[in-house]
Motif scaffolding. Structure first.
Motif, PDB file in Angstrom:
ATOM      1  N   TRP A   1      22.073  38.374  41.011  1.00  0.00           N
ATOM      2  CA  TRP A   1      23.265  37.763  40.428  1.00  0.00           C
ATOM      3  C   TRP A   1      24.469  38.207  41.247  1.00  0.00           C
ATOM      4  N   ILE A   2      25.229  37.251  41.748  1.00  0.00           N
ATOM      5  CA  ILE A   2      26.399  37.533  42.581  1.00  0.00           C
ATOM      6  C   ILE A   2      27.624  36.911  41.929  1.00  0.00           C
ATOM      7  N   LEU A   3      28.601  37.738  41.609  1.00  0.00           N
ATOM      8  CA  LEU A   3      29.841  37.273  40.982  1.00  0.00           C
ATOM      9  C   LEU A   3      30.952  37.261  42.031  1.00  0.00           C
ATOM     10  N   THR A   4      31.630  36.126  42.193  1.00  0.00           N
ATOM     11  CA  THR A   4      32.717  36.029  43.166  1.00  0.00           C
ATOM     12  C   THR A   4      33.987  35.511  42.501  1.00  0.00           C
TER      13      THR A   4
ATOM     14  N   GLY B   1      33.882  32.587  47.977  1.00  0.00           N
ATOM     15  CA  GLY B   1      34.751  33.513  47.264  1.00  0.00           C
ATOM     16  C   GLY B   1      34.616  34.944  47.750  1.00  0.00           C
ATOM     17  N   VAL B   2      35.201  35.844  47.002  1.00  0.00           N
ATOM     18  CA  VAL B   2      35.189  37.274  47.297  1.00  0.00           C
ATOM     19  C   VAL B   2      34.290  37.973  46.292  1.00  0.00           C
TER      20      VAL B   2
ATOM     21  N   LYS C   1      39.921  41.815  37.527  1.00  0.00           N
ATOM     22  CA  LYS C   1      38.723  42.649  37.586  1.00  0.00           C
ATOM     23  C   LYS C   1      37.678  42.073  36.642  1.00  0.00           C
ATOM     24  N   CYS C   2      36.478  41.904  37.169  1.00  0.00           N
ATOM     25  CA  CYS C   2      35.397  41.364  36.362  1.00  0.00           C
ATOM     26  C   CYS C   2      34.110  42.053  36.780  1.00  0.00           C
TER      27      CYS C   2
ATOM     28  N   LYS D   1      26.065  36.696  54.350  1.00  0.00           N
ATOM     29  CA  LYS D   1      27.485  36.764  54.672  1.00  0.00           C
ATOM     30  C   LYS D   1      28.235  35.841  53.736  1.00  0.00           C
ATOM     31  N   ILE D   2      29.227  36.370  53.032  1.00  0.00           N
ATOM     32  CA  ILE D   2      29.987  35.578  52.067  1.00  0.00           C
ATOM     33  C   ILE D   2      31.394  35.376  52.584  1.00  0.00           C
ATOM     34  N   GLN D   3      31.846  34.131  52.566  1.00  0.00           N
ATOM     35  CA  GLN D   3      33.169  33.797  53.093  1.00  0.00           C
ATOM     36  C   GLN D   3      34.048  33.231  52.003  1.00  0.00           C
TER      37      GLN D   3
END
Length: 388
Positions: free
Chosen positions: A61-64, A47-48, A117-118, A386-388
Motif C-alpha cells: 500500500w503506497i500513500l501519496t 505524487g509524493v 500529514k497522513c 521510482k515515484i514522480q
C-alpha cells in the motif's frame, strides 16, 4: 452632432465574459492534464510518498500526496507551498504489486486543503488511513488490507464512541505504540488503541497504566543501538545488542519509538542491562538506524564523512553476523550527500527514510524519491519503484 453613448452598465461586460471563459478553459485544461497521464499509464504512481505498508503477500500500500501545487519565494528567502485549494487537493492510495509492476487498486480521497500529514497503520488485516493534520481535513478511513474494500469512515468511527460525538479537532498517530491521540472540539483528549480497539482518557494515569501493561507483556527485551566509539567523536559508532527489562530500557534510554542512533554508554551501566558489541571488526560512520526487530537491524552508513559521502545499506543479525551490504550504486542517488547541501542532507535524512520488512522482503522508502525492495537473506535488489 449626435453622440452615441453606450449605457454605463454595459461597459466592460465583454471583457469580464472573456476573463471568465479564459479561467474556465485553464481549469478544464489543468483537469485534463492531470487525468490524461493516469489514463495512459494506469500502473504509474504519482505524487509524493507519505507512507507505505506491506501486505504478507508482498503487495504494498503506497500513500501519496497528489495535490496540484506550486511554490512561491517569500521575502525571507524561503519557499512556501500554495495551489488551488478545494479543487486539486487529494491523496492517492495505491495497492501495488512491485514484482509485476502493476497497480491493483487506487483509492482517491478529495480534500478541502493540502494533506499536511497522513499515515497508514495495519491492524489485524485492516488498513487505517489517518489524516492527522491540515486546516480542514481530519479523517479516519479503514479498508480491508488485502482487497481495499472500505470498512469504516470518520462518521462511523465517531458514532461508535459517544465520547467523540462533538467531532475531532486534532489527530496524532504514533506508529510504534499503535495508538491514535484524539482531541475533540470541546477540548477533551483521548487515546485510541488499535490493537484492542479501546478508547481511554488521555490522562497521565491512563497512559502510564497502558505503558505498564505493554512493558509487562514484553518482559525482558533486546534492542540494537549505536554508541560512540569515543566520547569526543560522535561520527564513529559501534553497534551493540542491549538487553534489559522493557520498561527500564525504554525509560533510561528514551527508546519508546525504538529509533535511536546516539546512545550514551552511561545509560547502560549497572546490573539492569547487558550489552554486547556486534561486528567488532567494524566502526560505522554516521549510521542511521532504519529498521530493527528481534532478529536483525538494517541501517544506512557512509564511506567517509563530509560532503560527497556515499551511503550504503547494511543488515546485521542478532548474533552479530553481517548478512549483507548494498553498495551505493544500487541505492537511489538521492541518498548520497551533495557538496551544496551536505548539512541539510544529514539533518533531514532520519525523517526522510523508512524501512519495513514483510516475509522475505525488506523495503526501503525514500521520501520524494521512491521504494526499493531487497531480499532479506541476501540483500539482492529485487525491484525499484521510482515515484514522480
Amino acid at each position: 452632432m449626435e453622440w452615441n453613448h453606450q449605457p454605463a452598465q454595459y461597459v466592460g461586460r465583454p471583457v469580464k465574459q472573456f476573463v471568465l471563459v479564459f479561467i474556465l478553459t485553464i481549469l478544464v485544461l489543468i483537469s485534463l492534464f492531470c487525468k490524461i497521464p493516469a489514463a495512459l499509464y494506469p500502473n504509474h504512481i504519482y505524487g509524493v510518498i507519505m507512507d507505505t505498508r506491506i501486505n504478507p503477500d508482498g503487495s504494498i500500500w503506497i500513500l501519496t500526496d497528489d495535490s496540484f501545487r506550486f511554490y512561491a519565494k517569500t521575502r525571507s528567502l524561503s519557499y512556501t507551498s500554495s495551489g488551488l485549494h478545494r479543487i486539486f487537493c487529494q491523496t492517492d492510495l495505491y495497492l501495488y504489486n512491485p514484482v509485476e509492476k502493476r497497480v491493483l487498486k487506487k483509492i482517491v480521497t478529495k480534500l478541502d486543503d493540502f494533506p499536511r500529514k497522513c499515515s497508514l497503520a495495519e491492524e489485524n488485516g485492516h488498513l487505517w488511513q489517518i489524516f492527522e493534520t491540515g486546516d480542514m481535513s481530519k479523517m479516519i478511513r479503514v479498508f480491508d488490507a488485502s482487497s481495499g474494500d472500505p470498512l469504516l469512515d470518520t462518521n462511523q468511527f465517531l458514532a461508535g464512541h459517544n465520547e467523540l460525538k462533538q467531532g475531532i479537532a486534532a489527530i496524532n498517530y504514533k506508529d510504534q505504540q499503535k495508538l491514535i491521540e484524539l482531541e475533540t472540539k470541546d477540548a477533551r483528549k483521548f487515546i485510541y488503541l488499535l490493537d484492542d480497539h479501546s478508547l481511554i482518557p488521555d490522562t497521565q494515569e491512563a497512559v502510564n497504566k497502558n505503558l505498564q501493561k505493554h512493558y509487562a507483556e514484553l518482559g525482558r527485551t533486546n534492542i540494537f543501538a549505536f554508541m560512540n566509539e569515543d566520547s569526543n567523536n560522535s561520527s564513529r559508532k559501534m553497534l551493540y545488542r542491549v538487553s534489559g527489562e522493557a520498561a527500564k530500557l525504554s525509560k533510561e534510554t528514551l527508546l519508546q519509538n525504538l529509533r535511536i542512533d546516539n546512545l550514551d554508554t552511561g545509560y547502560l551501566t549497572g546490573e539492569d542491562f547487558e550489552y554486547s558489541r556486534l561486528t567488532p571488526e567494524a566502526v560505522y560512520l554516521e549510521p542511521i538506524l532504519i529498521y530493527q526487530d528481534n532478529d536483525l537491524v538494517v541501517f544506512l552508513h557512509q564511506d567517509q564523512i563530509g560532503a560527497d559521502a556515499r551511503r550504503m545499506l547494511t543488515c546485521v543479525n542478532s548474533e552479530g553476523i553481517r548478512k549483507w551490504t548494498v553498495p551505493p550504486d544500487q541505492l537511489f542517488p538521492e541518498l548520497m550527500l551533495k557538496k551544496s547541501n551536505a548539512f541539510s542532507d544529514k539533518f533531514f535524512m532520519q525523517d526522510n527514510v523508512k524501512g519495513e520488512k514483510a516475509g522475505k522482503t525488506f523495503v526501503l522508502q525514500v521520501r520524494d524519491c521512491g521504494l526499493e525492495g531487497f531480499d532479506i537473506d541476501s540483500g539482492q535488489k529485487l525491484w525499484q519503484l521510482k515515484i514522480q
